[in-house]
Every structure is written in C-alpha cells, then in structure tokens.
Design a protein around this motif. Sequence first.
Motif, mmCIF file in Angstrom:
data_model
loop_
_atom_site.group_PDB
_atom_site.id
_atom_site.type_symbol
_atom_site.label_atom_id
_atom_site.label_comp_id
_atom_site.label_asym_id
_atom_site.label_seq_id
_atom_site.Cartn_x
_atom_site.Cartn_y
_atom_site.Cartn_z
ATOM 1 N N PRO A 198 0.799 -1.226 0.000
ATOM 2 C CA PRO A 198 0.000 0.000 0.000
ATOM 3 C C PRO A 198 0.831 1.274 0.000
ATOM 4 O O PRO A 198 0.474 2.249 -0.663
ATOM 5 C CB PRO A 198 -0.829 -0.124 1.280
ATOM 6 C CG PRO A 198 -0.929 -1.595 1.520
ATOM 7 C CD PRO A 198 0.389 -2.162 1.060
ATOM 8 N N VAL A 199 1.945 1.286 0.743
ATOM 9 C CA VAL A 199 2.749 2.505 0.835
ATOM 10 C C VAL A 199 4.205 2.217 0.491
ATOM 11 O O VAL A 199 4.687 1.089 0.577
ATOM 12 C CB VAL A 199 2.682 3.152 2.244
ATOM 13 C CG1 VAL A 199 1.246 3.381 2.675
ATOM 14 C CG2 VAL A 199 3.432 2.318 3.275
ATOM 15 N N LEU A 200 4.879 3.276 0.091
ATOM 16 C CA LEU A 200 6.331 3.310 -0.007
ATOM 17 C C LEU A 200 6.836 4.236 1.092
ATOM 18 O O LEU A 200 6.161 5.213 1.443
ATOM 19 C CB LEU A 200 6.783 3.829 -1.372
ATOM 20 C CG LEU A 200 6.363 3.036 -2.601
ATOM 21 C CD1 LEU A 200 6.778 3.767 -3.872
ATOM 22 C CD2 LEU A 200 6.941 1.629 -2.579
ATOM 23 N N ALA A 201 8.008 3.953 1.619
ATOM 24 C CA ALA A 201 8.548 4.747 2.725
ATOM 25 C C ALA A 201 9.915 5.301 2.364
ATOM 26 O O ALA A 201 10.686 4.665 1.626
ATOM 27 C CB ALA A 201 8.659 3.893 3.985
ATOM 28 N N THR A 202 10.218 6.475 2.871
ATOM 29 C CA THR A 202 11.563 7.014 2.724
ATOM 30 C C THR A 202 12.505 6.249 3.647
ATOM 31 O O THR A 202 12.083 5.703 4.672
ATOM 32 C CB THR A 202 11.596 8.514 3.062
ATOM 33 O OG1 THR A 202 10.915 8.729 4.321
ATOM 34 C CG2 THR A 202 10.909 9.333 1.970
ATOM 35 N N PRO A 203 13.792 6.180 3.309
ATOM 36 C CA PRO A 203 14.734 5.386 4.116
ATOM 37 C C PRO A 203 14.751 5.733 5.600
ATOM 38 O O PRO A 203 14.916 4.846 6.442
ATOM 39 C CB PRO A 203 16.079 5.683 3.452
ATOM 40 C CG PRO A 203 15.743 5.955 2.017
ATOM 41 C CD PRO A 203 14.438 6.707 2.087
ATOM 42 N N ASP A 204 14.552 7.007 5.948
ATOM 43 C CA ASP A 204 14.611 7.398 7.359
ATOM 44 C C ASP A 204 13.498 6.770 8.195
ATOM 45 O O ASP A 204 13.619 6.666 9.415
ATOM 46 C CB ASP A 204 14.562 8.928 7.483
ATOM 47 C CG ASP A 204 13.277 9.506 6.908
ATOM 48 O OD1 ASP A 204 13.147 9.516 5.672
ATOM 49 O OD2 ASP A 204 12.413 9.929 7.681
ATOM 50 N N GLU A 205 12.413 6.331 7.539
ATOM 51 C CA GLU A 205 11.311 5.691 8.270
ATOM 52 C C GLU A 205 11.682 4.297 8.754
ATOM 53 O O GLU A 205 10.995 3.731 9.613
ATOM 54 C CB GLU A 205 10.070 5.591 7.379
ATOM 55 C CG GLU A 205 9.378 6.905 7.097
ATOM 56 C CD GLU A 205 8.594 7.419 8.292
ATOM 57 O OE1 GLU A 205 8.270 6.622 9.199
ATOM 58 O OE2 GLU A 205 8.302 8.631 8.338
ATOM 59 N N LEU A 206 12.756 3.730 8.225
ATOM 60 C CA LEU A 206 13.094 2.333 8.504
ATOM 61 C C LEU A 206 14.112 2.177 9.617
ATOM 62 O O LEU A 206 14.424 1.061 10.018
ATOM 63 C CB LEU A 206 13.599 1.666 7.224
ATOM 64 C CG LEU A 206 12.658 1.805 6.018
ATOM 65 C CD1 LEU A 206 13.265 1.161 4.800
ATOM 66 C CD2 LEU A 206 11.295 1.200 6.324
ATOM 67 N N GLY A 207 14.638 3.295 10.113
ATOM 68 C CA GLY A 207 15.574 3.252 11.231
ATOM 69 C C GLY A 207 16.807 2.426 10.937
ATOM 70 O O GLY A 207 17.314 2.402 9.813
ATOM 71 N N ASP A 208 17.259 1.697 11.967
ATOM 72 C CA ASP A 208 18.478 0.898 11.840
ATOM 73 C C ASP A 208 18.307 -0.302 10.912
ATOM 74 O O ASP A 208 19.295 -0.929 10.528
ATOM 75 C CB ASP A 208 18.933 0.405 13.216
ATOM 76 C CG ASP A 208 19.380 1.536 14.127
ATOM 77 O OD1 ASP A 208 19.714 2.612 13.601
ATOM 78 O OD2 ASP A 208 19.380 1.344 15.354
ATOM 79 N N ALA A 209 17.060 -0.651 10.568
ATOM 80 C CA ALA A 209 16.838 -1.799 9.683
ATOM 81 C C ALA A 209 17.371 -1.531 8.276
ATOM 82 O O ALA A 209 17.680 -2.466 7.542
ATOM 83 C CB ALA A 209 15.356 -2.138 9.620
ATOM 84 N N TRP A 210 17.474 -0.256 7.911
ATOM 85 C CA TRP A 210 18.005 0.122 6.591
ATOM 86 C C TRP A 210 19.418 0.645 6.778
ATOM 87 O O TRP A 210 19.645 1.618 7.490
ATOM 88 C CB TRP A 210 17.122 1.196 5.954
ATOM 89 C CG TRP A 210 17.662 1.710 4.647
ATOM 90 C CD1 TRP A 210 18.213 2.933 4.425
ATOM 91 C CD2 TRP A 210 17.701 1.024 3.395
ATOM 92 N NE1 TRP A 210 18.604 3.054 3.108
ATOM 93 C CE2 TRP A 210 18.301 1.899 2.453
ATOM 94 C CE3 TRP A 210 17.292 -0.243 2.975
ATOM 95 C CZ2 TRP A 210 18.492 1.530 1.117
ATOM 96 C CZ3 TRP A 210 17.483 -0.602 1.647
ATOM 97 C CH2 TRP A 210 18.065 0.275 0.732
#
Length: 333
Positions: A198-210
């Motif tokens: 449903p959504v795409l997220a900017t990298p900063d939304e993923l925290g340490d996982a990215w």
Amino acid sequence: MKLASLKSGRDGKLVVVSRDLTRAVDAGFIASTLQSALDDWAKTAPALDALSQQLNAGECAGTFDFDPKACAAPLPRAYHWADGSAYVTHVELVRKARGADLPESFWSDPLVYMGASDAFIGPRDDIPVQSEDWGIDFEAEVVVITDDVPAGISSEQARDHIMLIGLVNDVSLRNLIPGELGKQFGFYQSKPWTSFSPVLATPDELGDAWDGARLHLPLRASLNGKLIGSPNAGVDMTFDFPTLIAHCAKSRSLMAGTVIGSGTVSNVGSADGSCCLAEVRCLETIRDGEPKTPFMSFGDRVEIEMRDSDGSPLFGAIDQVVTRYYPPGSQAQ
C-alpha cells in the motif's frame, strides 16, 4: 514519510500516510501524483515531509482513515521496472533442483530483467490469470525507487539515489518460463501483473533496519493463512541495491521513478521458509525426488508484509486472491 496513491485515473492520487498507517491526507497541492513528485523531488520531498510531520503530530486538517483497499500501486505506471536476482542462493537452489550447475559469474555479475511497468496493480487487487496450468506463483520482494540516476554511476554513489522503499509481489507463471527462456530472449508472457505494498517509505522511516544498501527485516509470505516463509531480506543478499542500481545504469541513465527489485528474498538453507512456491518445490525435489506443493489455484489468497522490530507494519500488507480471467469474447463458466 510514507506515501500512497489512491485509485484515481491511470496514475492515482498522491496522499501522505501516517507512520502507523491509520490516517492519510491529500498531497495534491504539492504534487498530484507520485511520479510528478519524483520528477521534482528536490522541491517536493521537503514539502511532503513537512506534511508528514504535521500528520504524525496530529496537527493536520483534512485527514481521513487510510484504507488499503482504496489504493492503487504507489506508482500505478512507472517508466522503468528492472528486477534483479540479488539472492544468488535462490538461483543456485533452483538450478540444483534441475541438476544444473551455477556459473561462477553469477556470484559477481547480477542477473536483471526489464519487466512490464505500464500497469502495476494495487495491494488488494485480484490476480487475474487465464489458466491454472500456467503455474501461478507469488514472489515476495523488496524494491527501491530512484530519482534521476546518471549513467556510469558507482555503487557507492548509487546509495544517494534511493528515494523510496517498499514491497512487491512479482507474480510468475512458472510453466510458461521454460519455453520463453529456451528462446534465449528473456521473460515476457511468464511475467503478468506485479502488485505493490500500500505505501512506499523514505529510508529514514526504517531506522536501523536500513543500512543504506539492504533492509534487515524478515519478509513474510503466507498462502491461505499458512506462513510459507519469513526469510530476512538483509541476509544472504549477494548484490545490494546500490550494486543493482549501478549495474542497471552501466550504459544508460535511469529516470526518476525507476523501480529496482531485489528478486525473491531467500536465505541459505531456507531455515525460515521461502518467499515463493518455486523454492518450496525445489527443496522438495532435492529432498524427495519430486515436488509435492502445487502452484496456486483460483481462489487462493497470498499475503506479503514486513514488520518492524516492534511488530508494527512498515508498508502495509499485500493481500490478494487469484481469480480466473476470461478474455474478451470468451464465456464465463
């Protein structure tokens, strides 16, 4: 920030979605569609981020309940869709099941094909297929969306061109693949609709996982309510996303809105299961001499999602049912 496209015309209507995926707000006064936002990302991204902060702080007027059923793919039409096979362990397994060796070059030179990007489908849309005999399979993948990428870019430089991250179900018609690959000219009929989270997220939304190159979280794939697998997308990824982007841009630039896929997420040994039925069948063939798990049938339901370390959904779930497609002029039974 998290972005989605509600169904509207061919290219959807851009909305900003709250971090917990419960509320949304129209972003049309910034950019009418996600593609138009990406075309002028340096200008639109700060404005969209400000709107996202207001939404998450509860300071935004005109919000409404976010409904994934109302979503198109975030990019209903993209200029470019390049899908890699970044998890070489998956390719190795498939080839082993049919008694074929893996060329050494597969570990150093990524496999990539260009897919159909003219009509992506939404996270709750049915998967229409004409025949069960075509071997209907799901493929759970991570994707990134780029801005404009210059030709000849290095993998290190490519990190700065990843704007958004999400999930896809890259549907494959397995029984059509051998005939197409036998012509030595790649996939076409064997790759029908591709659906998005449903959504795409900017990298900063993923925290340490990215980490700037890989997304280190399990990707869950379920069929008819049964978990098929939850391999970690950050493990055993031979070619990370910057490497895939640089590979695709070796001899040509990539336009804003290019979608780059990881290929089926797979971990060595498949201890946490698989993200497609083909891999399940390969493991059965290696163990038992023949596959026992069938490909999907009409009425089957596939769910694909990724959750953060707290168990909260990151992109929302892909939740689809396989339906029979009747071509024009045929009679529904």
